[in-house]
Motif scaffolding. Structure first.
Motif, PDB file in Angstrom:
ATOM      1  N   PHE D 342       0.656  -1.070  -0.022  1.00 57.45           N
ATOM      2  CA  PHE D 342      -0.043   0.009  -0.102  1.00 57.45           C
ATOM      3  C   PHE D 342       0.777   1.220  -0.108  1.00 57.45           C
ATOM      4  CE2 PHE D 342      -1.782   3.505   2.619  1.00 57.45           C
ATOM      5  CZ  PHE D 342      -3.065   4.008   1.977  1.00 57.45           C
ATOM      6  N   GLN D 343       1.518   1.467   1.069  1.00 64.84           N
ATOM      7  CA  GLN D 343       2.292   2.419   1.014  1.00 64.84           C
ATOM      8  C   GLN D 343       3.520   2.830  -0.004  1.00 64.84           C
ATOM      9  OE1 GLN D 343       4.126   2.220   5.170  1.00 64.84           O
ATOM     10  NE2 GLN D 343       2.628   3.974   5.764  1.00 64.84           N
ATOM     11  N   VAL D 344       4.147   1.930  -0.483  1.00 67.05           N
ATOM     12  CA  VAL D 344       4.734   2.033  -1.630  1.00 67.05           C
ATOM     13  C   VAL D 344       3.959   2.562  -2.895  1.00 67.05           C
ATOM     14  CG1 VAL D 344       6.292   0.803  -3.336  1.00 67.05           C
ATOM     15  CG2 VAL D 344       6.214  -0.036  -1.024  1.00 67.05           C
ATOM     16  N   PHE D 345       2.728   1.886  -3.284  1.00 64.79           N
ATOM     17  CA  PHE D 345       1.973   2.356  -4.256  1.00 64.79           C
ATOM     18  C   PHE D 345       1.470   3.992  -3.926  1.00 64.79           C
ATOM     19  CE2 PHE D 345       1.106  -1.956  -5.559  1.00 64.79           C
ATOM     20  CZ  PHE D 345       1.392  -1.821  -6.752  1.00 64.79           C
ATOM     21  N   LEU D 346       1.178   4.011  -2.651  1.00 65.14           N
ATOM     22  CA  LEU D 346       0.715   5.582  -2.358  1.00 65.14           C
ATOM     23  C   LEU D 346       1.759   6.583  -2.716  1.00 65.14           C
ATOM     24  CD1 LEU D 346      -1.385   7.530  -0.957  1.00 65.14           C
ATOM     25  CD2 LEU D 346      -0.222   6.953   1.095  1.00 65.14           C
ATOM     26  N   GLY D 347       2.737   6.322  -2.304  1.00 63.40           N
ATOM     27  CA  GLY D 347       4.005   7.030  -2.392  1.00 63.40           C
ATOM     28  C   GLY D 347       4.201   7.264  -3.853  1.00 63.40           C
ATOM     29  N   ALA D 348       4.435   6.135  -4.682  1.00 60.02           N
ATOM     30  CA  ALA D 348       4.598   6.359  -6.108  1.00 60.02           C
ATOM     31  C   ALA D 348       3.558   6.896  -7.091  1.00 60.02           C
ATOM     32  CB  ALA D 348       4.769   4.961  -6.596  1.00 60.02           C
ATOM     33  N   MET D 349       2.286   6.481  -6.566  1.00 65.26           N
ATOM     34  CA  MET D 349       1.232   7.294  -7.421  1.00 65.26           C
ATOM     35  C   MET D 349       1.415   8.898  -7.158  1.00 65.26           C
ATOM     36  SD  MET D 349      -0.474   5.322  -9.059  1.00 65.26           S
ATOM     37  CE  MET D 349      -2.044   6.371  -9.323  1.00 65.26           C
ATOM     38  N   LEU D 350       1.776   9.279  -5.809  1.00 59.24           N
ATOM     39  CA  LEU D 350       1.582  10.873  -5.421  1.00 59.24           C
ATOM     40  C   LEU D 350       2.670  11.230  -6.282  1.00 59.24           C
ATOM     41  CD1 LEU D 350       1.243  11.148  -1.742  1.00 59.24           C
ATOM     42  CD2 LEU D 350      -0.368  11.696  -3.255  1.00 59.24           C
ATOM     43  N   LEU D 351       3.891  10.717  -6.299  1.00 62.18           N
ATOM     44  CA  LEU D 351       4.757  11.369  -7.096  1.00 62.18           C
ATOM     45  C   LEU D 351       4.822  11.543  -8.467  1.00 62.18           C
ATOM     46  CD1 LEU D 351       7.832  12.410  -6.552  1.00 62.18           C
ATOM     47  CD2 LEU D 351       8.620  10.211  -7.077  1.00 62.18           C
ATOM     48  N   LEU D 352       4.040  10.474  -8.980  1.00 63.67           N
ATOM     49  CA  LEU D 352       3.623  10.182 -10.480  1.00 63.67           C
ATOM     50  C   LEU D 352       2.413  11.530 -10.755  1.00 63.67           C
ATOM     51  CD1 LEU D 352       3.206   6.771 -11.854  1.00 63.67           C
ATOM     52  CD2 LEU D 352       4.460   8.572 -12.669  1.00 63.67           C
ATOM     53  N   ALA D 353       1.743  11.565 -10.014  1.00 61.62           N
ATOM     54  CA  ALA D 353       0.618  12.436 -10.211  1.00 61.62           C
ATOM     55  C   ALA D 353       1.332  13.752 -10.327  1.00 61.62           C
ATOM     56  CB  ALA D 353      -0.585  12.435  -9.062  1.00 61.62           C
ATOM     57  N   VAL D 354       2.289  14.267  -9.477  1.00 60.01           N
ATOM     58  CA  VAL D 354       2.635  15.544  -9.362  1.00 60.01           C
ATOM     59  C   VAL D 354       3.745  15.853 -10.260  1.00 60.01           C
ATOM     60  CG1 VAL D 354       3.942  17.065  -7.990  1.00 60.01           C
ATOM     61  CG2 VAL D 354       2.341  15.662  -6.800  1.00 60.01           C
ATOM     62  N   VAL D 355       4.468  14.579 -10.741  1.00 64.04           N
ATOM     63  CA  VAL D 355       5.343  15.018 -11.941  1.00 64.04           C
ATOM     64  C   VAL D 355       4.744  15.218 -13.214  1.00 64.04           C
ATOM     65  CG1 VAL D 355       7.073  13.691 -13.307  1.00 64.04           C
ATOM     66  CG2 VAL D 355       7.149  13.712 -10.718  1.00 64.04           C
ATOM     67  N   PHE D 356       3.657  14.466 -13.347  1.00 60.79           N
ATOM     68  CA  PHE D 356       2.862  14.532 -14.547  1.00 60.79           C
ATOM     69  C   PHE D 356       2.057  15.881 -14.807  1.00 60.79           C
ATOM     70  CE2 PHE D 356      -1.173  13.516 -16.949  1.00 60.79           C
ATOM     71  CZ  PHE D 356      -0.800  13.096 -18.130  1.00 60.79           C
ATOM     72  N   ASN D 357       1.532  16.392 -13.623  1.00 61.82           N
ATOM     73  CA  ASN D 357       0.941  17.721 -13.602  1.00 61.82           C
ATOM     74  C   ASN D 357       2.262  18.768 -14.014  1.00 61.82           C
ATOM     75  OD1 ASN D 357      -1.517  17.620 -12.328  1.00 61.82           O
ATOM     76  ND2 ASN D 357      -0.460  18.084 -10.373  1.00 61.82           N
ATOM     77  N   ASN D 358       2.945  18.755 -13.605  1.00 64.37           N
ATOM     78  CA  ASN D 358       4.130  19.452 -13.970  1.00 64.37           C
ATOM     79  C   ASN D 358       4.890  19.433 -14.929  1.00 64.37           C
ATOM     80  OD1 ASN D 358       5.706  21.228 -11.877  1.00 64.37           O
ATOM     81  ND2 ASN D 358       7.401  20.140 -12.231  1.00 64.37           N
ATOM     82  N   ALA D 359       4.626  18.261 -15.776  1.00 65.86           N
ATOM     83  CA  ALA D 359       5.394  18.120 -16.924  1.00 65.86           C
ATOM     84  C   ALA D 359       4.285  18.731 -17.879  1.00 65.86           C
ATOM     85  CB  ALA D 359       5.572  16.493 -16.935  1.00 65.86           C
ATOM     86  N   ILE D 360       3.158  18.482 -17.833  1.00 67.33           N
ATOM     87  CA  ILE D 360       2.172  18.767 -18.642  1.00 67.33           C
ATOM     88  C   ILE D 360       2.240  20.280 -18.627  1.00 67.33           C
ATOM     89  CG2 ILE D 360      -0.429  19.280 -19.101  1.00 67.33           C
ATOM     90  CD1 ILE D 360      -0.324  16.702 -19.664  1.00 67.33           C
ATOM     91  N   ARG D 361       2.053  20.984 -17.456  1.00 65.58           N
ATOM     92  CA  ARG D 361       2.128  22.421 -17.347  1.00 65.58           C
ATOM     93  C   ARG D 361       3.442  23.076 -18.218  1.00 65.58           C
ATOM     94  NH1 ARG D 361       0.900  24.138 -12.130  1.00 65.58           N
ATOM     95  NH2 ARG D 361       3.196  23.812 -11.559  1.00 65.58           N
ATOM     96  N   LYS D 362       4.604  22.373 -17.847  1.00 65.57           N
ATOM     97  CA  LYS D 362       5.691  23.005 -18.620  1.00 65.57           C
ATOM     98  C   LYS D 362       5.736  22.918 -20.093  1.00 65.57           C
ATOM     99  CE  LYS D 362       9.529  22.524 -15.099  1.00 65.57           C
ATOM    100  NZ  LYS D 362      10.400  21.710 -14.735  1.00 65.57           N
ATOM    101  N   ARG D 363       5.075  21.799 -20.473  1.00 68.38           N
ATOM    102  CA  ARG D 363       5.128  21.527 -21.737  1.00 68.38           C
ATOM    103  C   ARG D 363       4.102  22.686 -22.553  1.00 68.38           C
ATOM    104  NH1 ARG D 363       6.805  17.012 -24.606  1.00 68.38           N
ATOM    105  NH2 ARG D 363       6.416  17.096 -26.799  1.00 68.38           N
ATOM    106  N   VAL D 364       2.964  22.764 -21.721  1.00 67.82           N
ATOM    107  CA  VAL D 364       1.954  23.454 -22.474  1.00 67.82           C
ATOM    108  C   VAL D 364       2.526  24.893 -22.754  1.00 67.82           C
ATOM    109  CG1 VAL D 364      -0.250  24.389 -22.279  1.00 67.82           C
ATOM    110  CG2 VAL D 364       0.259  21.973 -21.952  1.00 67.82           C
ATOM    111  N   THR D 365       3.077  25.458 -21.332  1.00 69.51           N
ATOM    112  CA  THR D 365       3.444  26.847 -21.384  1.00 69.51           C
ATOM    113  C   THR D 365       4.803  27.141 -21.873  1.00 69.51           C
ATOM    114  OG1 THR D 365       4.448  26.523 -19.070  1.00 69.51           O
ATOM    115  CG2 THR D 365       2.033  26.976 -19.153  1.00 69.51           C
ATOM    116  N   GLY D 366       5.592  26.169 -22.173  1.00 67.45           N
ATOM    117  CA  GLY D 366       6.764  26.429 -22.856  1.00 67.45           C
ATOM    118  C   GLY D 366       7.842  26.725 -21.964  1.00 67.45           C
ATOM    119  N   GLU D 367       7.671  27.034 -20.781  1.00 64.69           N
ATOM    120  CA  GLU D 367       8.612  27.365 -19.734  1.00 64.69           C
ATOM    121  C   GLU D 367       9.910  26.234 -19.861  1.00 64.69           C
ATOM    122  OE1 GLU D 367       7.578  26.834 -15.663  1.00 64.69           O
ATOM    123  OE2 GLU D 367       5.779  27.741 -15.873  1.00 64.69           O
ATOM    124  N   ARG D 368      10.996  26.592 -19.577  1.00 60.26           N
ATOM    125  CA  ARG D 368      11.957  25.651 -19.715  1.00 60.26           C
ATOM    126  C   ARG D 368      12.549  25.016 -18.260  1.00 60.26           C
ATOM    127  NH1 ARG D 368      18.178  26.587 -19.300  1.00 60.26           N
ATOM    128  NH2 ARG D 368      18.029  28.037 -17.421  1.00 60.26           N
TER     129      ARG D 368
END
Ligand SMILES: Nc1ncnc2c1ncn2[C@@H]1O[C@H](COP(=O)(O)OP(=O)(O)OP(=O)(O)O)[C@@H](O)[C@H]1O
Ligand SMILES: Nc1ncnc2c1ncn2[C@@H]1O[C@H](COP(=O)(O)OP(=O)(O)OP(=O)(O)O)[C@@H](O)[C@H]1O
Ligand SMILES: [Mg+2]
Ligand SMILES: [Mg+2]
Lengths: 285, 368, 259, 368, 259
Positions: D342-368
């Motif tokens: 459970f906890q391994v998944f919880l941690g991994a999912m949180l990380l993934l969700a946040v990284v994904f958020n971030n990656a999308i936003r950067k890609r879309v807004t063209g920040e570097r």
């Protein structure tokens, strides 16, 4: 006389607050001062340090629970070396003597879990979940392990946080995800047992067996109403009361019982539940 | 310093006393709190608290916390958090236990391997933080869960279903490295002192204090080393700069990425060291080890004057912060207060100690 | 004339949808002071930041001493010999003057594991350099955050000059300085130029630019308006270019032609 | 906005698509994570998770967490932390329980009194932070302990020795205010829909979903209100300014102290609201209520894009952050994974969700 | 001559052991521009910060329109009618230009609980005011942290002027500005002065000071060197005073007397 109790569960844990009440009452009855100490979280390192600090105060007796003999052994032996009588309670029946404790009051968590498992299997359970609100706490893990062994059927563990809403949602999720689950064992009545009953009620299922360790008034009410199967009582009040009285008697008259005292397990079923609700609400059962 | 003489000529500065100069140093800020807490317990606690045995007793948890706290302080000065150190204590403890018990490795291999594991995890933490630009709070939080879960899974795997791994003490009993990581140092000296009657003896004739627990020595050594690094080396300057303003530091030529990665590795190593010490000491490890230690470490650092925003703080501050925290938690068990009130007291004492620190410093330095 | 030390060709820089630079070409030769002028927001700071490794250009090439160069970080630029005084000064407010002065390039004493930051001599050097620039600091351990604006700017300039370089970039170095400190900085520019260092000097003060500049390049809205040599251009003309060709407020007359 | 037309004339800006403009808003940053997590569970979890009943099931804890998370986000934007909200849930729950059960007050008095208590404590928190200039981390940490301890002491006092106070449900059963704070809303509509066969029925004939749990309505309403306040009112501007730079805000005439005190009161009020809702829902309260909720609230805010250093973030972000956290914690029970992980998944999912958020936003807004 | 709006008498300010101001007396009359001049670190910013409620003076009295006044916070000063452009500008980098412009004094529409920040008109006003100062912003929702130095300074000035006041304090307002923007600011000072506002103007540029100043007070090392009226003093003399009487670097000649 001064007697120090060092336990591994917290003062705000409903289970341990009953132990503490028992110890306090024994203090009143015998005239001894009783200090009840626990680490703020399940932490064997911190607990061994609390025992050391108890030794430094040279009390007339120390009562300890021993969930990890390796970790607490040296400190307990130091107490014995320092000439302080030690009685163990709750956890550690198997090692108490070797470490030099005079006797043990309590039940084995594993055996209690096993008894519950056997009973639930008898009542027709075929697939169970063990809802653990503090994974990694060895005593709780042992309850689940005992349950799995006694139950004989498949058991999976549902880890949760200390939050009734989350427990309720998780139990519900587990029941919905696998419709074959028909047995729920909670490791604490107020924290897990009550929300588990609520989850099953919300699902509208009446074929689910619910049992829980320890007592709470709300859960006992559910047992009395037939919504839950039974509560596992180890009469932990005795685990607080008896060792303190024994040590007080020992300090005054040198008296001590000759063997361990089993305080449980004691399954509270529908017929007897109603009688203990009031005592439970007062923190005695 | 050399220029003080020439400076006193400047009419724009008032002369200041030695006390003022000392109190201005962030390193010494937390001393006031230690004094306050000591006075409190001298009044309320059983006198056994301040016997030699009593002092060792509260310094031992303080030392274990302090090792983490000093590392956390350095990382905080560098502008990041590591919430995974508590879980790292459990994880490194599990690795170490398995290496020693299941694989039977001697400490000379087991300890470096454990450390290497920890450092690698720390580096991964750091690399993710730098690569993604996410706050370290959230990245290391993920590792808090991951490492905690991995410890549980690992322990169950290697013990065949239990969450507790035992037998470490027996496995390392004859290892020549054991005395460095466990037990009490200077045992001979203490036995001799006991024979001389300088310190109390137990019934068995052994001294009531068998020696100085090694973690206390580690604690002091690490505090000294960290203070030296922070205040007297280029690396220390880089840490302050990185935490003070990442952009400005990088623009001035500070290798910000290298600094951050090293600091993450450092906190992980500190956690692994605490894991090794406590696992050998207790002879066992379980899945709950180090629970919440990440917060206690941050608390110690903050009591010691570190800013959460980075760029300010000291290792000595964290040293005293850990001692304050250790004294308060253990100290209350020497007083007659009911355990139910424990948390109320803990909170009130922490607040008092920090407010007192602050008030003293402001008063002395004349800030408004 | 000698070869340029650094040659920037067709530099573009976009921030998301903002176009800050749209093709700027610029070079610096050893021993010259090349002034970069232009209106507010023209892109001067952005341009010199790509020159000192802070920003990666969106397009364009950088040639350093004849070889193409990729600047990964300000540290790379520094090691190549480019020293910069940024407009925002790149100082850490909570740290002392000395620690800021030597940040990233601390002097050490001792060797091996005893190698340590030589604070005593660092303090001495720092006080001395500041005095040379016309600032008498009270103490070298004062936090930079408590310095006055001009004192702070002087620390940044003294730092860049102290460590020497092949190219010295100064982004509005005199904006917060008093008259005495300004003349010190201009004198310093003249001195290092003599030593063969290429200086890039950004200023809004035409008089300062004319006092030390050898060439003048004017930017406007992210593009080069052109480059002029010293003596080829009048103060008034230059000032007109810097204002981006737009008319100025009526007060001008009373200011005597040059603001 | 009005000026977009005139702006597109400026040659120094590229035109941007609607998606880009939307993704730039911090409010929407966390949506990517919600989508990712949803897809993950659509693939791995039992389909019952995304039935109406299943959605209500994971939204209920998410809503309770989210109410705290939004308040914590506002306080974080304002540059402070409140670590005492978890304990405040227990403390306010205790006060409320005592008022209702022991004193027999109707909700119309009990709830405002509970809120007043909480707000006063929040104000004390804030006043200490402002008066001493200490970091709020340490001050509210002290209150974490103090309130937690006070709840235990109080409960034992009022129940005569137990740590659980029960009988709330009976005491408020007939109160006209109860439906606003407990149970499910729109029960009639849902029964009707069940009769129409639009939603599933239980064996008993009742709809499988008796209504929308009121906490979800509170959650949505609070998120909308907080977003309005933050983005569309002077107070919101003050909050951002205060957290962005206290000194600059104060110099510009923002009443920094008033803003901070109000925010501390707000988090305490949010905790009291959660306390009232959960206490009525469960019919009881105990000394462990709200344990660790302060951290989960901060986690939700950070997942939603709040900066720990203050001055940046959004209420909508915290809204989605709480949903992500709720979905991940509850969702794993719907999957077939071994729960030890459970906890391994919880941690991994949180990380993934946040990284994904971030990656999308950067890609879309063209920040570097 | 009219009564002073604000009169500061014998102001001292100590920071711990640092003596920043050691007894400064200063006043501003309606409709005049009083220049505060002095070397770097002389204490100008510290002084105007006590005037605008940021610092509490260690000693000394403040009289506002004839009545003694205690300033508890910058907000108090603002409400009394003192608007300030600080040297560090007091901007929040992460917030948009409009939000910074109106920070603390947001325009609202609607009433009761529907009262809300009127962002549309705020955006419009902000763009307009910036254009008047000579800055064409791309968008009003750009974060201030991404503006150029001069753009940022212009926001701060436009803000202080927009809200009107009895006393307008400008701490080196033109330091980062281009020639066009500078002349706009000087014109603005002249305009508000005409309207009866008292202006306190800090600058290191003698020419700027002489262009708009009516009186000139020079600070040196935390103390007043004296006050002169317009026309009573020469540029060169003033410049000498500002340098604290210390000799200047040799470049001076080529700068034509005034830096
Ligand atoms: N990070 C960024 N994001 C968005 N826009 C930016 C960023 N940095 C700079 N800009 C924009 O790019 C333009 C050029 O800015 P720059 O700082 O280079 O101007 P400058 O010529 O140095 O002006 P000044 O003389 O006022 O310092 C400005 O309009 C600014 O708003
Ligand atoms: N908070 C502080 N703590 C200690 N010293 C300070 C503090 N603030 C200012 N000083 C000192 O007081 C002196 C006066 O500073 P101030 O900022 O008023 O100078 P200034 O006249 O505005 O100079 P500049 O023209 O460079 O802006 C400086 O020497 C500075 O170092
Ligand atoms: Mg610039
Ligand atoms: Mg100044």
């Amino acid at each position: 006389q001064n007697i120090i109790v060092v336990a591994h569960g917290q003062a705000n844990d409903p289970f341990w607050s009953v132990v503490k009440n028992g110890a306090a009452l024994a203090g009143e009855h015998t005239g001894a001062t009783v200090d009840f100490r626990t680490p703020e979280i399940f932490d064997m390192v911190a607990m061994s340090q609390l025992i050391d600090s108890a030794i430094n105060q040279q009390p007339d007796g120390i009562v300890v629970s021993i969930p990890d003999a390796d970790a607490l052994g040296p400190s307990i032996q130091r107490a014995v070396d320092a000439g302080i009588p030690v009685i163990s309670m709750n956890a550690g029946a198997d090692v108490a003597r070797d470490l030099g404790a005079l006797l043990h009051v309590g039940q084995s968590e594993f055996d209690a879990g096993k008894a519950a498992g056997e009973r639930l299997a008898e009542m027709g359970g075929t697939k169970g979940i063990c809802v653990n609100q503090e994974v990694g706490n060895v005593s709780l893990d042992q309850r689940c392990a005992g349950f799995a062994e006694g139950f004989g059927n498949p058991v999976s563990i549902v880890p949760t946080a200390n939050d009734p809403t989350e427990v309720q949602s998780k139990v519900r999720a587990a029941l919905e995800a696998d419709a074959e689950v028909d047995t729920v064992l909670g490791l604490g009545a107020a924290l897990v047992g009550e929300p588990a009953v609520a989850a099953v009620q919300a699902l509208g299922r009446d074929d689910v067996l619910i049992a829980s360790f320890d007592l709470s008034a709300g859960f006992l009410q559910s047992v009395a109403d037939g919504q839950a199967a039974f509560a596992i009582d180890q009469q932990q009040f005795l685990q607080g009361y008896l060792p303190v009285s024994f040590l007080a008697l020992n300090a005054t008259y040198g008296l001590i019982p000759g063997g361990d005292v089993p305080s449980g397990p004691n399954l509270i079923m529908q017929d007897s539940a109603a009688q203990v609700i009031e005592l439970s609400a007062q923190g005695i059962r | 310093m050399a220029q003080n003489a020439s400076l006193s000529a400047d009419e724009r500065i008032k002369t200041e006393t030695l006390t003022t100069r000392l109190m201005k140093r962030p390193e010494l800020g937390a001393i006031g709190g230690v004094i306050l807490v000591t006075i409190f317990f001298l009044i309320t606690a059983s006198p056994t608290m301040f016997t030699l045995a009593g002092i060792m007793n509260f310094l031992t948890p303080a030392a274990q916390l302090g090792i983490l706290g000093i590392a956390a302080a350095m990382l905080m000065i560098g502008g990041e958090f590591d919430l995974s150190i508590g879980s790292m204590v459990a994880f490194a403890g599990m690795i170490f236990g398995v290496l020693v018990v299941n694989m039977g490795l001697p400490l000379i291999f087991a300890i470096p391997l454990t450390m290497a594991f920890a450092a690698a995890t720390g580096a991964v933490n750091g690399a993710i933080v730098l690569r993604t630009g996410l706050p370290s709070f959230i990245v290391t939080l993920a590792f808090l869960f991951i490492l905690r879960g991995a410890s549980l899974v690992g322990l169950k795997l290697f013990t065949g279903g239990s969450t507790q791994l035992r037998g470490v003490r027996e496995a390392v009993a004859d290892d020549w490295l054991t005395p460095i990581f466990s037990g009490d140092a200077f045992g001979g000296a203490f036995r001799w002192m006991a024979q001389q009657g300088w310190i109390a003896q137990l019934n068995s004739g052994a001294p009531s204090v068998p020696g100085i627990p090694v973690e206390i020595l580690w604690f002091v050594a690490i505090a000294a080393l960290a203070t030296f690094v922070l205040l007297r080396t280029p690396a220390g300057n880089w840490i302050f700069a990185t935490g003070g303003d990442k952009q400005a530091a990088s623009n001035s030529g500070v290798p910000v990425r290298r600094v951050k990665i090293s600091l993450f590795m450092l906190t992980a190593l500190a956690a692994a060291l605490v894991a090794v010490i406590t696992v050998i000491d207790t002879g066992s490890t379980d899945a709950r080890r180090g629970f919440m230690k990440e917060f206690e470490a941050i608390i110690a650092a903050v009591i010691g004057g570190c800013l959460l925003t980075g760029g300010y703080g000291s290792a000595i501050g964290a040293f005293f912060g850990a001692i304050i925290f250790g004294m308060v938690t253990i100290g209350l068990s020497y007083t007659g207060f009911d355990q139910d009130w424990f948390q109320v007291f803990l909170g009130a004492m922490l607040l008092l100690a920090v407010v007192f620190n602050n008030a003293i410093r402001k008063r002395v330095t004349g800030e408004r | 004339m000698s070869e340029p030390i650094i040659h920037m060709d067709g530099i573009k820089k976009h921030f998301g949808n903002v176009i800050a630079l749209n093709g700027v070409t610029f070079d610096v030769r050893p021993g010259e002071c090349h002034c970069l002028l232009g209106d507010n927001g023209a892109g001067k700071s952005t341009f010199i930041k790509t020159m000192s490794g802070v920003h990666k250009p969106t397009a364009g090439t950088i040639t350093f001493e004849g070889k193409p160069m990729q600047l990964g970080s300000p540290r790379d630029a520094m090691e190549a010999g480019i020293a910069t005084v940024f407009q925002d000064l790149a100082m850490i407010p909570l740290m002392s003057v000395t620690r800021n002065f030597f940040m990233g390039r601390e002097p050490t004493v001792g060797r091996g594991i005893f190698k340590r930051f030589d604070l005593d001599s660092a303090n001495r050097i720092c006080m001395e350099k500041m005095r040379q620039m016309g600032i008498n600091l009270r103490a070298p351990d004062q936090a930079v955050g408590t310095l006055s604006g001009g004192e702070r700017q002087t620390v940044a300039i003294a730092r860049a000059v102290h460590f020497g370089a092949k190219v010295l970039i100064l982004d509005e170095p005199t904006s917060a300085l008093g008259v005495r400190q300004t003349s010190n900085v201009l004198a310093t520019i003249a001195r290092v130029r003599e030593q063969g260092v290429g200086v890039v000097f950004i200023s809004h003060n035409v008089r300062h630019a004319l006092a030390v500049g050898d060439r003048f390049t004017v930017l406007n809205r992210g593009q080069t308006l052109g480059t002029a040599k010293r003596g080829e251009i009048e103060a008034a003309e230059l000032q007109d270019l810097m204002a981006g060709g737009q008319e100025m407020a009526s007060l001008e007359g009373s200011l005597g032609g040059t603001v």
